[in-house]
Design a protein around this motif. Sequence first.
Motif, PDB file in Angstrom:
ATOM      1  N   ALA A  69      18.519  32.083  76.858  1.00  0.00           N
ATOM      2  CA  ALA A  69      17.310  32.104  77.693  1.00  0.00           C
ATOM      3  C   ALA A  69      17.034  33.509  78.221  1.00  0.00           C
ATOM      4  O   ALA A  69      15.884  33.959  78.275  1.00  0.00           O
ATOM      5  N   LEU A  70      18.081  34.216  78.600  1.00  0.00           N
ATOM      6  CA  LEU A  70      17.900  35.575  79.127  1.00  0.00           C
ATOM      7  C   LEU A  70      17.403  36.544  78.050  1.00  0.00           C
ATOM      8  O   LEU A  70      16.611  37.441  78.343  1.00  0.00           O
ATOM      9  N   MET A  71      17.847  36.355  76.802  1.00  0.00           N
ATOM     10  CA  MET A  71      17.352  37.226  75.736  1.00  0.00           C
ATOM     11  C   MET A  71      15.846  37.031  75.552  1.00  0.00           C
ATOM     12  O   MET A  71      15.128  37.994  75.270  1.00  0.00           O
ATOM     13  N   ALA A  72      15.366  35.820  75.746  1.00  0.00           N
ATOM     14  CA  ALA A  72      13.926  35.585  75.683  1.00  0.00           C
ATOM     15  C   ALA A  72      13.248  36.219  76.898  1.00  0.00           C
ATOM     16  O   ALA A  72      12.214  36.876  76.765  1.00  0.00           O
ATOM     17  N   GLN A  73      13.845  36.050  78.065  1.00  0.00           N
ATOM     18  CA  GLN A  73      13.274  36.599  79.298  1.00  0.00           C
ATOM     19  C   GLN A  73      13.164  38.122  79.249  1.00  0.00           C
ATOM     20  O   GLN A  73      12.149  38.690  79.649  1.00  0.00           O
ATOM     21  N   TYR A  74      14.206  38.787  78.765  1.00  0.00           N
ATOM     22  CA  TYR A  74      14.200  40.252  78.689  1.00  0.00           C
ATOM     23  C   TYR A  74      13.465  40.767  77.443  1.00  0.00           C
ATOM     24  O   TYR A  74      13.410  41.962  77.212  1.00  0.00           O
ATOM     25  N   GLN A  75      12.940  39.851  76.658  1.00  0.00           N
ATOM     26  CA  GLN A  75      12.158  40.158  75.459  1.00  0.00           C
ATOM     27  C   GLN A  75      12.934  40.993  74.435  1.00  0.00           C
ATOM     28  O   GLN A  75      12.391  41.887  73.798  1.00  0.00           O
ATOM     29  N   CYS A  76      14.190  40.640  74.260  1.00  0.00           N
ATOM     30  CA  CYS A  76      15.022  41.325  73.264  1.00  0.00           C
ATOM     31  C   CYS A  76      14.440  41.149  71.864  1.00  0.00           C
ATOM     32  O   CYS A  76      14.606  42.017  71.006  1.00  0.00           O
ATOM     33  N   GLY A  77      13.747  40.047  71.658  1.00  0.00           N
ATOM     34  CA  GLY A  77      13.147  39.746  70.363  1.00  0.00           C
ATOM     35  C   GLY A  77      11.960  40.621  70.015  1.00  0.00           C
ATOM     36  O   GLY A  77      11.451  40.555  68.904  1.00  0.00           O
ATOM     37  N   ALA A  78      11.502  41.459  70.933  1.00  0.00           N
ATOM     38  CA  ALA A  78      10.436  42.402  70.607  1.00  0.00           C
ATOM     39  C   ALA A  78      10.939  43.434  69.602  1.00  0.00           C
ATOM     40  O   ALA A  78      10.170  43.950  68.794  1.00  0.00           O
ATOM     41  N   CYS A  79      12.225  43.724  69.659  1.00  0.00           N
ATOM     42  CA  CYS A  79      12.820  44.712  68.741  1.00  0.00           C
ATOM     43  C   CYS A  79      13.803  44.095  67.752  1.00  0.00           C
ATOM     44  O   CYS A  79      14.044  44.665  66.698  1.00  0.00           O
ATOM     45  N   HIS A  80      14.409  42.970  68.115  1.00  0.00           N
ATOM     46  CA  HIS A  80      15.467  42.372  67.296  1.00  0.00           C
ATOM     47  C   HIS A  80      15.079  40.988  66.799  1.00  0.00           C
ATOM     48  O   HIS A  80      14.469  40.209  67.537  1.00  0.00           O
ATOM     49  N   ALA A  81      15.489  40.660  65.589  1.00  0.00           N
ATOM     50  CA  ALA A  81      15.454  39.278  65.110  1.00  0.00           C
ATOM     51  C   ALA A  81      16.723  38.623  65.639  1.00  0.00           C
ATOM     52  O   ALA A  81      17.823  39.146  65.435  1.00  0.00           O
ATOM     53  N   ILE A  82      16.559  37.518  66.355  1.00  0.00           N
ATOM     54  CA  ILE A  82      17.709  36.868  66.990  1.00  0.00           C
ATOM     55  C   ILE A  82      17.646  35.371  66.737  1.00  0.00           C
ATOM     56  O   ILE A  82      16.768  34.685  67.276  1.00  0.00           O
ATOM     57  N   PRO A  83      18.575  34.843  65.924  1.00  0.00           N
ATOM     58  CA  PRO A  83      18.615  33.397  65.738  1.00  0.00           C
ATOM     59  C   PRO A  83      18.806  32.700  67.090  1.00  0.00           C
ATOM     60  O   PRO A  83      19.443  33.243  67.988  1.00  0.00           O
ATOM     61  N   LYS A  84      18.245  31.536  67.229  1.00  0.00           N
ATOM     62  CA  LYS A  84      18.330  30.700  68.427  1.00  0.00           C
ATOM     63  C   LYS A  84      17.371  31.125  69.536  1.00  0.00           C
ATOM     64  O   LYS A  84      17.244  30.423  70.523  1.00  0.00           O
ATOM     65  N   VAL A  85      16.745  32.311  69.412  1.00  0.00           N
ATOM     66  CA  VAL A  85      15.814  32.773  70.439  1.00  0.00           C
ATOM     67  C   VAL A  85      14.403  32.658  69.877  1.00  0.00           C
ATOM     68  O   VAL A  85      14.070  33.313  68.883  1.00  0.00           O
ATOM     69  N   GLN A  86      13.612  31.819  70.513  1.00  0.00           N
ATOM     70  CA  GLN A  86      12.253  31.565  70.041  1.00  0.00           C
ATOM     71  C   GLN A  86      11.428  32.851  70.038  1.00  0.00           C
ATOM     72  O   GLN A  86      11.485  33.644  70.978  1.00  0.00           O
TER      73      GLN A  86
END
Length: 129
Positions: A45-62
């Motif tokens: 949930a925190l990886m989504a909140q901090y928007q880590c997915g803006a730069c990284h492809a992350i399984p399990k993070v929408q």
Amino acid sequence: MARRGHACAMRAVGTALCLLLLAACGRDDEKAPRVAGGDAVRGIALMAQYQCGACHAIPKVQAAGGEGGPSLESFGRRSYIAGRLPNMPDRLVAWIVDPPALVPGTRMPVMGVSENDARHIAAALYTLQ
């Protein structure tokens, strides 16, 4: 008769070894390093909140399909963080909090992640096997 006894004994040893190997098999997250104070579910949930997915492809993070940084798929099996730092829980937490402090000139910015949140994120990253 002795040969038959030897063959039976060898089969029994082989069967025992197979059972031991099967017993060692389990979920991938059971192999993940333990991060003191880290909760992997909270970390996702925190990886989504901090928007880590803006730069990284992350399984399990929408919606985490970024291409600016490396994919974090199979992160838990990596030997190094950023290709330079031994992948150990405390070092990963420090990396998430302040990447340039560990690798000057890195493209990964400081995102304002607290040490507590970084522990949860690290726990989640180690489940990516």
